[in-house]
Design an enzyme around this catalytic site. Structure first.
Site, PDB file in Angstrom:
ATOM      1  N   LYS A  11     -41.633  82.260  65.068  1.00  0.00           N
ATOM      2  CA  LYS A  11     -41.165  82.445  63.684  1.00  0.00           C
ATOM      3  C   LYS A  11     -42.187  83.264  62.901  1.00  0.00           C
ATOM      4  CE  LYS A  11     -44.260  79.688  61.578  1.00  0.00           C
ATOM      5  NZ  LYS A  11     -45.311  80.192  60.723  1.00  0.00           N
ATOM      6  N   PRO A  99     -48.256  84.757  71.237  1.00  0.00           N
ATOM      7  CA  PRO A  99     -49.701  84.534  71.245  1.00  0.00           C
ATOM      8  C   PRO A  99     -50.070  83.164  70.672  1.00  0.00           C
ATOM      9  CG  PRO A  99     -49.098  86.200  69.619  1.00  0.00           C
ATOM     10  CD  PRO A  99     -47.859  85.897  70.403  1.00  0.00           C
ATOM     11  N   VAL A 100     -51.228  82.679  71.124  1.00  0.00           N
ATOM     12  CA  VAL A 100     -51.686  81.319  70.780  1.00  0.00           C
ATOM     13  C   VAL A 100     -52.563  81.375  69.524  1.00  0.00           C
ATOM     14  CG1 VAL A 100     -53.056  79.378  71.663  1.00  0.00           C
ATOM     15  CG2 VAL A 100     -51.602  80.706  73.221  1.00  0.00           C
ATOM     16  N   LEU A 104     -47.493  81.917  64.457  1.00  0.00           N
ATOM     17  CA  LEU A 104     -46.111  82.232  64.841  1.00  0.00           C
ATOM     18  C   LEU A 104     -45.374  80.995  65.375  1.00  0.00           C
ATOM     19  CD1 LEU A 104     -46.770  85.650  66.666  1.00  0.00           C
ATOM     20  CD2 LEU A 104     -45.916  85.307  64.333  1.00  0.00           C
ATOM     21  N   GLY A 106     -45.933  79.127  67.946  1.00  0.00           N
ATOM     22  CA  GLY A 106     -45.730  79.122  69.400  1.00  0.00           C
ATOM     23  C   GLY A 106     -45.732  77.706  69.970  1.00  0.00           C
ATOM     24  N   GLY A 107     -46.707  76.901  69.609  1.00  0.00           N
ATOM     25  CA  GLY A 107     -46.789  75.523  70.109  1.00  0.00           C
ATOM     26  C   GLY A 107     -45.609  74.693  69.631  1.00  0.00           C
ATOM     27  N   ASP A 141     -43.578  72.327  61.706  1.00  0.00           N
ATOM     28  CA  ASP A 141     -42.768  73.502  62.041  1.00  0.00           C
ATOM     29  C   ASP A 141     -41.737  73.240  63.143  1.00  0.00           C
ATOM     30  OD1 ASP A 141     -43.996  75.150  60.215  1.00  0.00           O
ATOM     31  OD2 ASP A 141     -45.364  76.071  61.660  1.00  0.00           O
TER      32      ASP A 141
HETATM   33  O1  C5P Z   1     -47.654  69.420  60.849  1.00  0.00           O
HETATM   34  P1  C5P Z   1     -48.707  70.034  61.697  1.00  0.00           P
HETATM   35  O2  C5P Z   1     -49.232  69.076  62.747  1.00  0.00           O
HETATM   36  O3  C5P Z   1     -48.328  71.357  62.274  1.00  0.00           O
HETATM   37  O4  C5P Z   1     -49.929  70.337  60.742  1.00  0.00           O
HETATM   38  C1  C5P Z   1     -51.202  70.670  61.217  1.00  0.00           C
HETATM   39  C2  C5P Z   1     -52.192  70.419  60.101  1.00  0.00           C
HETATM   40  O5  C5P Z   1     -51.960  71.321  59.031  1.00  0.00           O
HETATM   41  C3  C5P Z   1     -52.095  69.025  59.479  1.00  0.00           C
HETATM   42  O6  C5P Z   1     -52.909  68.110  60.151  1.00  0.00           O
HETATM   43  C4  C5P Z   1     -52.579  69.262  58.086  1.00  0.00           C
HETATM   44  O7  C5P Z   1     -53.984  69.314  58.086  1.00  0.00           O
HETATM   45  C5  C5P Z   1     -52.099  70.663  57.783  1.00  0.00           C
HETATM   46  N1  C5P Z   1     -50.814  70.714  57.052  1.00  0.00           N
HETATM   47  C6  C5P Z   1     -50.806  70.433  55.699  1.00  0.00           C
HETATM   48  N2  C5P Z   1     -49.616  70.499  55.016  1.00  0.00           N
HETATM   49  C7  C5P Z   1     -48.476  70.851  55.636  1.00  0.00           C
HETATM   50  C8  C5P Z   1     -48.472  71.161  57.011  1.00  0.00           C
HETATM   51  C9  C5P Z   1     -49.668  71.075  57.686  1.00  0.00           C
HETATM   52  O8  C5P Z   1     -51.834  70.119  55.100  1.00  0.00           O
HETATM   53  N3  C5P Z   1     -47.355  70.923  54.931  1.00  0.00           N
END
Ligand code: C5P
Length: 319
Positions: A11, A99-100, A104, A106-107, A141
């Protein structure tokens, strides 16, 4: 032996605004997400032993329990323990093209594909909505990575309102291979610099969400105004990533000069993309960027905006 192969789309963020701090420690966001044709292939295959196994062709990707794709399978085992007893364990194979550490998703897209693939393999019969709720437990995401297309994402990023997409919008992507940005670092750095302007209550969040919904990006998408979409591109993370990594800001400048509808960093970066009206225009921009930045570390791609997130890879067969 049974297997399903799925294509898991990357994305880009056409719009990303961090509007405030949430009581759960996450950030409250208003985003417009768009899936693109750059995809990983994710295969889920039944195996005779009650295990989750993970393989990946990219050595940068961990294949242990920390991988979000592994955690997606573990979540389904936890919620549906009878499935593994009935159908056996699963081997997940990730063929990485996205890409990692790139901004984007990816994970997240790999985790989304594991949820969709195991729903089929283990005959769970989950609805798209149920898969998205499970996905939100894994990462903000993941629900969008399941849904795909064009959508407004609010809350942590997991609340989705689909928008009608713009057909035949193309994209050029560029990323320095040796540079990855950690999403938690990007949020923490943003918070340390901008938290004095954060909104903190639901009434404030609702007002800002409404303003963005009636703002330039959503209007341009609704009217299929490509030039307007290009002008409305916006990402708050540029403020912190450009300061820490000036080469990303420079890449954005070069890509902006190369033409197209508009240029932006995606997510927490460091991938930069330019929107283009045709495949030919995208390829011309890609060539110009590669000519201007003669760095073997700079990787570029062209892709199309697509209407789907995870989809079955029709070139693979179920046996
Ligand atoms: O949701 P996800 O695990 O992808 O988020 C990774 C990190 O990004 C979270 O641990 C948090 O620190 C931060 N995050 C945030 N607010 C969001 C999404 C992610 O602070 N809306």
């Amino acid at each position: 032996m049974r297997f399903y192969s799925l294509l898991a789309a990357a994305k880009i963020n056409l719009y990303l605004e961090i509007i405030g701090a949430r009581p759960d420690g996450f950030h409250e966001l208003v985003m417009v997400m768009q899936s693109i044709s750059l995809s990983d292939r994710v295969t889920v295959r039944s195996i005779g032993v009650d295990q989750i196994r993970l393989r990946c062709d990219n050595p940068l990707v961990p294949t242990d329990k920390t991988n979000l794709a592994y955690r997606a399978a573990a979540l389904l085992v936890e919620r549906f323990p009878a499935a593994m007893t009935r159908f056996g364990g699963v081997e997940i194979t990730l063929e990485k093209r996205i890409p990692v550490g790139a901004g984007l998703a990816g994970g997240s897209s790999n985790a989304a594909a594991v949820l969709v693939g195991l729903d089929l393999l283990w005959e769970l019969g989950l609805t798209q909505g149920e898969l998205q709720v499970l996905g939100a437990e894994l990462g903000s995401d993941v629900p969008f990575s399941i849904l795909g297309g064009t959508a407004i994402a609010t809350g942590r990023g997991e609340q989705l309102d689909p928008l009608s997409g713009v057909d035949e919008l193309h994209v050029v992507l560029a990323k320095y291979e040796d540079l990855a940005v950690s999403t938690p670092w990007a949020y923490q750095t943003y918070r340390s610099q901008f938290d004095s302007s954060y909104l903190s209550d639901e009434a404030g969040f609702a007002l800002r969400r409404a303003e963005v919904r009636s703002g330039a990006m959503v209007s341009a998408l609704t009217q299929k105004d490509r030039a307007g979409i290009g002008r409305a591109l916006c990402n708050d993370f540029e403020k912190v990533v450009f300061e820490a990594h000036p080469q990303v800001a420079q890449l954005r400048d070069v890509m902006t000069e190369a033409g197209g509808l508009g240029t932006l960093m995606s997510g927490s970066g460091p991938t930069v993309f330019t929107l283009a009206t045709s495949a030919a225009e995208a390829e011309a921009i890609q060539k110009q960027v590669c000519d201007r930045i003669a760095d073997p570390n700079l990787k570029t791609w062209t892709a199309r905006c697509t209407a789907s997130g995870v989809r079955l890879d029709t070139s693979s067969k179920l046996s």
